[in-house]
Write a protein that holds these residues in place. Structure first.
Motif, PDB file in Angstrom:
ATOM      1  N   LEU A  45     -11.817 -27.556  34.129  1.00 30.63           N
ATOM      2  CA  LEU A  45     -12.844 -28.327  34.601  1.00 30.63           C
ATOM      3  C   LEU A  45     -14.150 -27.308  34.446  1.00 30.63           C
ATOM      4  CD1 LEU A  45     -11.336 -29.856  38.035  1.00 30.63           C
ATOM      5  CD2 LEU A  45     -11.922 -30.824  35.802  1.00 30.63           C
ATOM      6  N   ASP A  46     -15.219 -27.956  34.671  1.00 28.77           N
ATOM      7  CA  ASP A  46     -16.465 -27.400  34.873  1.00 28.77           C
ATOM      8  C   ASP A  46     -17.382 -27.737  35.772  1.00 28.77           C
ATOM      9  OD1 ASP A  46     -19.143 -26.296  34.447  1.00 28.77           O
ATOM     10  OD2 ASP A  46     -18.970 -26.297  32.173  1.00 28.77           O
ATOM     11  N   THR A  49     -20.494 -30.029  35.770  1.00 30.15           N
ATOM     12  CA  THR A  49     -20.449 -31.440  35.439  1.00 30.15           C
ATOM     13  C   THR A  49     -19.452 -32.316  36.228  1.00 30.15           C
ATOM     14  OG1 THR A  49     -18.992 -31.058  33.430  1.00 30.15           O
ATOM     15  CG2 THR A  49     -21.318 -31.147  33.119  1.00 30.15           C
ATOM     16  N   CYS A  50     -18.252 -31.701  36.678  1.00 22.97           N
ATOM     17  CA  CYS A  50     -17.263 -32.527  37.370  1.00 22.97           C
ATOM     18  C   CYS A  50     -17.726 -32.753  38.615  1.00 22.97           C
ATOM     19  CB  CYS A  50     -15.991 -31.815  37.337  1.00 22.97           C
ATOM     20  SG  CYS A  50     -15.589 -30.525  38.448  1.00 22.97           S
ATOM     21  N   ASP A  51     -16.981 -33.703  39.484  1.00 12.30           N
ATOM     22  CA  ASP A  51     -17.408 -34.113  40.877  1.00 12.30           C
ATOM     23  C   ASP A  51     -16.010 -33.830  41.620  1.00 12.30           C
ATOM     24  OD1 ASP A  51     -15.684 -36.213  40.292  1.00 12.30           O
ATOM     25  OD2 ASP A  51     -17.122 -37.560  40.126  1.00 12.30           O
ATOM     26  N   ARG A  52     -16.047 -34.151  42.908  1.00 11.14           N
ATOM     27  CA  ARG A  52     -15.084 -33.846  43.887  1.00 11.14           C
ATOM     28  C   ARG A  52     -13.528 -34.678  43.442  1.00 11.14           C
ATOM     29  NH1 ARG A  52     -16.081 -35.005  49.901  1.00 11.14           N
ATOM     30  NH2 ARG A  52     -13.967 -34.464  49.936  1.00 11.14           N
ATOM     31  N   TYR A  53     -14.018 -35.802  42.846  1.00  7.99           N
ATOM     32  CA  TYR A  53     -12.735 -36.763  42.628  1.00  7.99           C
ATOM     33  C   TYR A  53     -11.920 -36.207  41.454  1.00  7.99           C
ATOM     34  CZ  TYR A  53     -15.795 -39.815  45.622  1.00  7.99           C
ATOM     35  OH  TYR A  53     -16.316 -40.315  46.577  1.00  7.99           O
ATOM     36  N   ALA A  54     -12.449 -35.593  40.408  1.00  4.56           N
ATOM     37  CA  ALA A  54     -12.037 -34.995  39.346  1.00  4.56           C
ATOM     38  C   ALA A  54     -11.364 -33.901  39.760  1.00  4.56           C
ATOM     39  CB  ALA A  54     -13.178 -34.429  38.358  1.00  4.56           C
ATOM     40  N   PHE A  55     -12.028 -33.124  40.637  1.00  5.07           N
ATOM     41  CA  PHE A  55     -10.915 -32.006  41.241  1.00  5.07           C
ATOM     42  C   PHE A  55      -9.815 -32.454  42.067  1.00  5.07           C
ATOM     43  CE2 PHE A  55     -10.028 -29.357  44.839  1.00  5.07           C
ATOM     44  CZ  PHE A  55      -9.625 -28.014  44.221  1.00  5.07           C
ATOM     45  N   ALA A  58      -7.089 -33.470  39.640  1.00 10.22           N
ATOM     46  CA  ALA A  58      -6.519 -32.372  38.983  1.00 10.22           C
ATOM     47  C   ALA A  58      -5.422 -31.489  39.910  1.00 10.22           C
ATOM     48  CB  ALA A  58      -7.731 -31.417  38.694  1.00 10.22           C
ATOM     49  N   ILE A  72     -11.391 -23.828  36.928  1.00 15.30           N
ATOM     50  CA  ILE A  72     -12.885 -24.362  37.179  1.00 15.30           C
ATOM     51  C   ILE A  72     -13.966 -23.199  36.525  1.00 15.30           C
ATOM     52  CG2 ILE A  72     -14.545 -25.060  38.972  1.00 15.30           C
ATOM     53  CD1 ILE A  72     -12.158 -25.758  40.758  1.00 15.30           C
ATOM     54  N   LEU A  82     -18.366 -31.116  45.844  1.00 10.34           N
ATOM     55  CA  LEU A  82     -17.413 -30.626  45.110  1.00 10.34           C
ATOM     56  C   LEU A  82     -16.866 -29.071  46.131  1.00 10.34           C
ATOM     57  CD1 LEU A  82     -15.418 -30.087  42.861  1.00 10.34           C
ATOM     58  CD2 LEU A  82     -17.408 -29.039  41.631  1.00 10.34           C
TER      59      LEU A  82
END
Length: 327
Positions: A45-46, A49-55, A58, A72, A82
């Protein structure tokens, strides 16, 4: 379990330092985590550009695996939501670290995002600072350590040569150390082996030509110079390397005479030491004359009607006579 948790924290933050080493450390930590969790997948992840939902997705169990290894990048760019999600995960997961997805974060250093780092450390994350390799001694230690990792040794002068040429490009420096270990069985690796791989670098070629000229070996220096030009080396690059060598000699002379201190010379100590050994027979006037001649050669190489090869030859002849004009 507590001991294992402290050894392998759920979240590790790799902070600052040399960018190559920062990335290398992060990759090594991800590799170790994947070996501890052979069924896990690597999720990258970066934080820019990513948000809490992507984290959250993951680090959650999936159909294929109970956990993932989450990397990350650019933690310093994480937004508040995030950052809050990562901190909450750290608090919750540390009670059962063996069942949690390991998270390795990269932070480029500096004050941006420092508050998030402090919150994560307080929540149980481990911060792993990375050295910056700004000082020559640190770069030399890096080279020596790189060879030791492969149970090999390198001659001090060879290590210094690598740092002199590639010290500002850590990735290339590391790759060269690895390549030398792979290609040669010499132990230690010597200066000749290093130069064998660096001859395409105009700085190395220029230094080698200058050293021969300083030793009074004008003919050999001119042959090497012509060979380098025939193989595609730009004459202006050789002139620049020769000028750098002469400026270092001038600094060594000034330090020896007490005009400036070694600190004021702003030159690596081992470079200054080597230059001091080469000062025998030189005078201030001779050094100044050679530097002026190199400035003229530089102008010749940039002028349409100039002859850079002839200009280089006259410089080499003058350097071989320690700046004394013989005609």
């Amino acid at each position: 379990m507590a001991d294992k948790a402290s050894t392998n924290p759920v979240i590790t933050i790799v902070t600052g330092g040399d960018p190559y080493l920062n990335d290398q450390t992060t990759r090594d930590l991800c590799g170790k985590a994947l070996r501890r969790h052979p069924d896990a997948e690597l999720v990258e992840l970066d934080a820019s550009t990513c948000d809490r939902y992507a984290f959250d997705e993951a680090v959650s169990p999936s159909l294929l695996s109970e956990c993932a290894v989450v990397r990350i990048d650019n933690l310093q760019n994480a937004d508040d939501k995030l950052g809050e999600a990562i901190v909450n995960y750290c608090r919750q997961a540390k009670t059962h670290p063996n069942d949690a997805s390991p998270v390795i974060c990269r932070h480029e250093g500096g004050m941006k995002g420092k508050r998030l780092i402090d919150q994560l450390v307080k929540a149980g994350a481990r911060q792993q600072p990375v050295p910056d390799l700004k000082k020559a001694e640190a770069k030399l230690n890096f080279v020596v350590g790189r060879f030791e990792q492969q149970h090999r040794r390198i001659d001090p002068m060879a290590a210094q040569q690598l740092v002199a040429v590639l010290g500002e490009r850590t990735g290339e420096l590391a790759a060269m150390c690895d390549q030398l270990c792979f290609d040669f069985d010499d132990n230690p690796i010597g200066l000749e082996r290093v130069n064998q791989y660096l001859t395409s670098n105009p700085q190395v070629t220029g230094f080698a030509v200058a050293d021969k000229a300083i030793e009074g070996r004008a003919a050999q220096a001119i042959i090497d110079m012509r060979s380098a030009v025939e193989q595609g080396t730009d004459p202006i690059a050789l002139i620049g390397a020769l000028a750098m060598k002469l400026r270092t000699l001038a600094k060594a002379s000034a330090v020896r005479s007490g005009t400036i201190t070694a600190a004021q010379a702003k030159t690596n100590p081992w470079v200054l030491k080597n230059a001091t050994r080469q000062l025998s027979g030189w005078t201030s006037d001779g050094l100044a004359r050679c530097i002026r001649q190199l400035a003229w050669a530089d102008e010749q190489s940039k002028t349409n009607g100039g002859d850079p090869i002839y200009a280089l030859e006259t410089c080499i002849e003058l350097i071989s006579h320690k700046g004394r004009q013989t005609r």
